[in-house]
Design a protein around this motif. Structure first.
Motif, PDB file in Angstrom:
ATOM      1  N   TYR A 422       0.901  -1.143   0.131  1.00  0.00           N
ATOM      2  CA  TYR A 422      -0.085  -0.110  -0.017  1.00  0.00           C
ATOM      3  C   TYR A 422       0.902   1.190  -0.027  1.00  0.00           C
ATOM      4  CZ  TYR A 422      -3.500  -3.296   1.368  1.00  0.00           C
ATOM      5  OH  TYR A 422      -4.502  -4.067   1.381  1.00  0.00           O
ATOM      6  N   VAL A 423       1.987   1.350   0.392  1.00  0.00           N
ATOM      7  CA  VAL A 423       2.772   2.355   0.575  1.00  0.00           C
ATOM      8  C   VAL A 423       4.090   2.754  -0.540  1.00  0.00           C
ATOM      9  CG1 VAL A 423       2.386   2.500   2.971  1.00  0.00           C
ATOM     10  CG2 VAL A 423       4.618   1.296   2.199  1.00  0.00           C
ATOM     11  N   ALA A 424       4.286   1.295  -1.348  1.00  0.00           N
ATOM     12  CA  ALA A 424       5.145   1.508  -2.330  1.00  0.00           C
ATOM     13  C   ALA A 424       6.572   2.166  -2.038  1.00  0.00           C
ATOM     14  CB  ALA A 424       4.573   2.042  -3.722  1.00  0.00           C
ATOM     15  N   ARG A 425       6.927   1.870  -0.795  1.00  0.00           N
ATOM     16  CA  ARG A 425       8.219   2.291  -0.227  1.00  0.00           C
ATOM     17  C   ARG A 425       8.169   4.087  -0.011  1.00  0.00           C
ATOM     18  NH1 ARG A 425       9.953  -0.577  -4.497  1.00  0.00           N
ATOM     19  NH2 ARG A 425      10.983   1.551  -5.469  1.00  0.00           N
ATOM     20  N   LEU A 426       7.048   4.363   0.405  1.00  0.00           N
ATOM     21  CA  LEU A 426       6.828   5.821   0.500  1.00  0.00           C
ATOM     22  C   LEU A 426       7.961   6.142   1.632  1.00  0.00           C
ATOM     23  CD1 LEU A 426       5.495   8.652   0.667  1.00  0.00           C
ATOM     24  CD2 LEU A 426       3.956   7.486   2.831  1.00  0.00           C
ATOM     25  N   PRO A 427       8.637   7.335   1.112  1.00  0.00           N
ATOM     26  CA  PRO A 427      10.110   7.829   1.876  1.00  0.00           C
ATOM     27  C   PRO A 427       9.386   8.814   3.110  1.00  0.00           C
ATOM     28  CG  PRO A 427      10.340   8.411  -0.299  1.00  0.00           C
ATOM     29  CD  PRO A 427       8.945   7.779  -0.270  1.00  0.00           C
ATOM     30  N   VAL A 428       9.951   8.424   4.395  1.00  0.00           N
ATOM     31  CA  VAL A 428       9.462   9.381   5.343  1.00  0.00           C
ATOM     32  C   VAL A 428       9.844  10.945   5.256  1.00  0.00           C
ATOM     33  CG1 VAL A 428       8.805   7.392   6.916  1.00  0.00           C
ATOM     34  CG2 VAL A 428      11.365   8.242   6.875  1.00  0.00           C
ATOM     35  N   GLU A 429      11.143  10.821   4.411  1.00  0.00           N
ATOM     36  CA  GLU A 429      11.741  12.126   4.319  1.00  0.00           C
ATOM     37  C   GLU A 429      10.684  12.974   3.903  1.00  0.00           C
ATOM     38  OE1 GLU A 429      14.933   9.081   4.215  1.00  0.00           O
ATOM     39  OE2 GLU A 429      12.993   9.294   3.676  1.00  0.00           O
ATOM     40  N   THR A 474       3.732   3.073 -11.704  1.00  0.00           N
ATOM     41  CA  THR A 474       4.863   2.583 -12.632  1.00  0.00           C
ATOM     42  C   THR A 474       4.235   2.411 -14.077  1.00  0.00           C
ATOM     43  OG1 THR A 474       4.441   0.411 -11.814  1.00  0.00           O
ATOM     44  CG2 THR A 474       6.199   1.568 -11.008  1.00  0.00           C
ATOM     45  N   GLY A 475       3.074   2.604 -14.132  1.00  0.00           N
ATOM     46  CA  GLY A 475       2.138   2.188 -15.450  1.00  0.00           C
ATOM     47  C   GLY A 475       1.096   0.969 -15.247  1.00  0.00           C
ATOM     48  N   HIS A 476       0.761   0.509 -16.318  1.00  0.00           N
ATOM     49  CA  HIS A 476      -0.092  -0.710 -16.131  1.00  0.00           C
ATOM     50  C   HIS A 476       0.197  -1.468 -15.144  1.00  0.00           C
ATOM     51  CE1 HIS A 476      -1.932  -4.592 -17.567  1.00  0.00           C
ATOM     52  NE2 HIS A 476      -2.904  -3.762 -17.507  1.00  0.00           N
ATOM     53  N   ASP A 477      -1.066  -2.282 -14.561  1.00  0.00           N
ATOM     54  CA  ASP A 477      -0.537  -3.283 -13.381  1.00  0.00           C
ATOM     55  C   ASP A 477       0.291  -2.837 -12.345  1.00  0.00           C
ATOM     56  OD1 ASP A 477      -0.810  -5.739 -12.545  1.00  0.00           O
ATOM     57  OD2 ASP A 477       0.605  -6.805 -13.523  1.00  0.00           O
ATOM     58  N   ASP A 478       0.347  -1.474 -11.862  1.00  0.00           N
ATOM     59  CA  ASP A 478       0.855  -1.298 -10.900  1.00  0.00           C
ATOM     60  C   ASP A 478       0.411  -1.757  -9.500  1.00  0.00           C
ATOM     61  OD1 ASP A 478       2.727   1.464  -9.832  1.00  0.00           O
ATOM     62  OD2 ASP A 478       0.950   1.307  -8.359  1.00  0.00           O
ATOM     63  N   PRO A 479       1.324  -2.288  -8.724  1.00  0.00           N
ATOM     64  CA  PRO A 479       0.872  -3.091  -7.671  1.00  0.00           C
ATOM     65  C   PRO A 479       0.192  -2.252  -6.465  1.00  0.00           C
ATOM     66  CG  PRO A 479       3.363  -3.610  -8.284  1.00  0.00           C
ATOM     67  CD  PRO A 479       2.745  -2.455  -9.143  1.00  0.00           C
ATOM     68  N   MET A 480       0.627  -0.877  -6.167  1.00  0.00           N
ATOM     69  CA  MET A 480      -0.111  -0.039  -5.212  1.00  0.00           C
ATOM     70  C   MET A 480      -1.555   0.256  -5.674  1.00  0.00           C
ATOM     71  SD  MET A 480       1.007   3.552  -3.799  1.00  0.00           S
ATOM     72  CE  MET A 480      -0.129   4.701  -2.778  1.00  0.00           C
ATOM     73  N   MET A 481      -1.553   0.674  -6.999  1.00  0.00           N
ATOM     74  CA  MET A 481      -3.192   0.884  -7.290  1.00  0.00           C
ATOM     75  C   MET A 481      -4.037  -0.401  -7.142  1.00  0.00           C
ATOM     76  SD  MET A 481      -3.278   3.922  -8.581  1.00  0.00           S
ATOM     77  CE  MET A 481      -4.839   3.864  -9.451  1.00  0.00           C
ATOM     78  N   ARG A 482      -3.465  -1.616  -7.672  1.00  0.00           N
ATOM     79  CA  ARG A 482      -4.426  -2.752  -7.437  1.00  0.00           C
ATOM     80  C   ARG A 482      -4.554  -3.100  -6.039  1.00  0.00           C
ATOM     81  NH1 ARG A 482      -0.871  -5.876 -10.080  1.00  0.00           N
ATOM     82  NH2 ARG A 482       0.092  -6.866  -8.211  1.00  0.00           N
ATOM     83  N   ALA A 483      -3.621  -2.696  -5.136  1.00  0.00           N
ATOM     84  CA  ALA A 483      -3.782  -2.936  -3.823  1.00  0.00           C
ATOM     85  C   ALA A 483      -4.873  -2.002  -3.218  1.00  0.00           C
ATOM     86  CB  ALA A 483      -2.399  -2.874  -2.769  1.00  0.00           C
ATOM     87  N   TRP A 484      -4.787  -0.779  -3.542  1.00  0.00           N
ATOM     88  CA  TRP A 484      -5.941   0.083  -2.767  1.00  0.00           C
ATOM     89  C   TRP A 484      -7.113  -0.195  -3.475  1.00  0.00           C
ATOM     90  CZ3 TRP A 484      -5.710   3.407   1.151  1.00  0.00           C
ATOM     91  CH2 TRP A 484      -4.382   3.780   1.535  1.00  0.00           C
ATOM     92  N   ILE A 485      -7.448  -0.576  -4.739  1.00  0.00           N
ATOM     93  CA  ILE A 485      -8.674  -0.938  -5.416  1.00  0.00           C
ATOM     94  C   ILE A 485      -9.138  -2.188  -4.597  1.00  0.00           C
ATOM     95  CG2 ILE A 485      -9.917  -1.288  -7.517  1.00  0.00           C
ATOM     96  CD1 ILE A 485      -7.971   0.305  -9.051  1.00  0.00           C
TER      97      ILE A 485
END
Length: 650
Positions: A422-429, A474-485
């Protein structure tokens, strides 16, 4: 009895036999006459002769003793199995028993056949204990595939108890009607077991087809009787289109509009390719068949990214007069109440009890523009939303990704996926920079531009003009988009209002990625699901009807797919009002002209291509009432994550 009764005359005995009976016995034989003690010398002796029945009985008993003795001798011999078997096994079963000891071969399939002659005699006489398993159960020790998914292979069609008695409960598709369902024989029920040997006859030679079943055997149980496929067999209704496709694809519009505009030939074989069995059910990957036309639109929709957090514009004076103004708020976002609530942020706010109540008060699809400064209730709800947004940002800065995981678990429970999806390596910075620049909590850190992530082609960035923390897929079949939907469609009914609003946002024209333009959403036994993958015939449940294109394509006239599948160009099946406007996958409007029985009966006749029941119908079917959930790509994402952690090389 004697011939006479001697008479004593003086000191001697004389014969008194009358002349009518032959006269005195003294003259009949030399030395004849009564004995000195007065007994007749002629005594009648009976010599009985056995009847024919008695003679036959003695021979029968002797033969029986001989046969029993010979049988016991044969049963005790090493070659008794070869002498007893009614015929050779089929090649499939013979190879299984190839390495089995000769004396144990029968026992492998016939549990009631013991290894010694005495045991066989007991079984023949009905004595002794019953075997622990029956012969049909011994068949299932090898045919384990018939037990999958809770099937009952010894019941009619392998369906569970009660399914055939109630045809609307759990029957596979393929256009089965209640009238065509089997009726139990007299004195039995639908739930009585059917032995394997009723249909599968062994010991008929190596080339015998064990699965060959006559039409008469099939119709012995069915209420509706057919005199042949070309005769009284009903015409097709919804076969082969029993449900809509999982991937939204309008053949009519692609053929008549999109392919024609691009001056491309609309060739069915370009997408319908042979699978592992040689049938035309495999589908090409997106990169092969779709990317050339759809990639540009997908990347364009991702230009601004997908907002995780966006600050709305607020009326600080209206909040201050009600003692609800935030301690700090960016100057560019001061003015009137305005601003949308992005789908991801709406889901995160729904996990906050106070913010969730505020969303309910304003309405599930409300935005900050809906806050009326003259209405204390809506201003109060807006204040709680602002407070919930600041709490979300503070938790994200203090606890990092774990704060998001806690919120998602509040919504979905243990069904939530690992947080990295769900976070796709969201940088805490970036969160530190957000707090510093937008709210002045501390000195601005060194800018961190995560959009330059070369490993994925996507990443996170902070838009200070729009006051938004965005993820660029990243484009088609993005893992984060799929996870949130998937998260949105999996929400329980208590969050149905939020779920519907989020899905509507992802369905709107121009939504980021346009995921739900092509991937249908449907209701299944497991709940609401998104079909990220198309049909895979090799793993789907086994229905009553089967068909293979492979033998048909050998006919020149059938090599052209449109011979059977004629597209109706005005079907409109790809519109929102078409079959995909409903969550029921079996609500559909076919794009193709109805396939009629007459298209098949031209060849499928008894003395041509054949018309037996088993050519098109399966006996053993899957008991599943609903189709399994398609693969969601979790394994693929795990592989991607492992590859990301490898050392960077040229």
């Amino acid at each position: 009895m004697s011939e006479c009764t001697p008479v004593r005359e003086g000191d001697r005995w004389v014969c008194n036999r009358s002349s009518g009976r032959g006269g005195s016995c003294e003259d009949e034989t030399p030395g004849g006459g009564p004995t000195p003690d007065g007994q007749c010398c002629l005594v009648k002796r009976c010599r009985p002769r056995r009847t024919l029945r008695a003679v036959r009985g003695r021979w029968a008993r002797g033969a029986l003793v001989f046969v029993v003795g010979a049988t016991l001798m044969l049963l005790g011999a090493r070659a008794r199995n070869d002498l007893m078997k009614p015929g050779p096994l089929s090649s499939h079963h013979a190879q299984v028993l190839l390495g089995v000891n000769a004396t144990d071969r029968c026992t492998a399939c016939h549990p009631a056949a013991p290894g010694d002659a005495g045991g066989l005699l007991q079984v023949a006489l009905g004595l002794g204990e019953k075997p622990p398993v029956s012969q049909p159960q011994s068949c299932l020790t090898c045919h384990q595939e018939l037990l999958q998914n809770g099937a009952e292979p010894l019941l009619a069609h392998g369906l569970r108890v009660g399914v055939l008695a109630s045809p609307t409960n759990g029957l596979p598709a393929n256009g089965v009607t209640a009238a065509s369902l089997p009726t139990p024989p007299r004195g039995s029920s639908h739930d009585d077991p059917v032995a394997c040997a009723v249909c599968h006859q062994e010991h008929h030679g190596a080339d015998h087809n064990l699965s060959a079943i006559t039409d008469a055997r099939c119709q012995a149980c069915h209420q509706e009787q057919y005199d042949g496929f070309a005769g009284s067999h009903p015409d097709f209704t919804d076969w082969p289109t029993e449900r809509r496709t999982r991937i939204v694809f309008n053949h009519a519009s692609h053929q008549g509009e999109h392919f024609a505009k691009a001056s491309r030939s609309f060739d069915c074989r370009g997408c319908h390719t042979p699978d592992a069995t040689g049938d035309l059910t495999a589908r090409p990957a997106y990169a092969v068949a779709c990317a050339s036309c759809h990639d540009d639109a997908i990347h364009k929709s991702f230009e601004t990214g997908v907002a995780l957090v966006t600050l709305p514009s607020i009326d600080i004076e209206a909040l201050a007069t009600r003692n609800a103004a935030p301690q700090a708020w960016p100057a560019p976002a001061l003015g009137d109440f305005d601003g949308d609530i992005p789908p991801l942020m709406r889901l995160l706010l729904a996990s906050d009890p106070l913010a969730s109540v505020a969303l309910a008060e304003l309405g599930p699809d409300a935005t900050f523009f809906d806050i009326d400064v003259t209405d204390d209730a809506t201003v109060g709800a807006g204040a709680r939303l602002i407070d919930g947004l600041q709490t979300l940002l503070n938790e994200l800065q203090d606890e990092g990704h774990q704060s998001l995981e806690y919120r998602l678990r509040t919504l979905l429970g243990d069904e939530v996926r690992p947080i990295h999806e769900y976070v796709a390596r969201l940088p805490v910075e970036l969160v530190d920079e957000l707090q510093a620049v937008w709210f002045g909590s501390r000195a601005p850190p060194t800018p961190y531009d995560a959009i330059e992530d070369r490993r994925t082609g996507g990443g996170w960035r902070l838009d200070h003009e729009r006051l938004s923390l965005d993820y660029r897929p990243t484009g088609h079949d993005d893992p984060m988009m799929r996870a949130w939907i998937d998260l949105a469609v999996s929400l329980p009914d208590e969050h149905a209002a939020i779920r519907d609003v989020v899905l509507a946002e992802f369905r709107r024209p121009g939504a980021p990625g346009g995921c739900l333009d092509c991937h249908s959403v449907e209701q299944s036994a497991e709940g609401m699901v998104v079909n990220w993958r198309g049909r895979d015939r090799l793993v789907e449940p086994r229905g009553f009807t089967h068909f293979s294109h492979r033998p048909h394509l050998t006919q020149p006239q059938l090599a052209d797919c449109t011979h059977c599948h004629a597209i109706e160009l005005d079907s409109g099946s790809g519109t929102d009002t078409g079959p995909y406007g409903s969550l029921d996958p079996h609500t559909l409007t076919s794009e193709f002209a109805t396939l009629r029985k007459s298209s098949c009966t031209a060849c499928h006749r008894p003395h041509a291509a054949g018309d037996s029941c088993t050519q098109c119908h399966n006996y053993h079917v899957s008991p599943l009432a609903a189709e399994p959930r398609p693969a969601d790509g979790v394994e693929l994402e795990a592989l991607r994550e492992a590859l990301r952690r490898l050392p960077a090389t040229r």
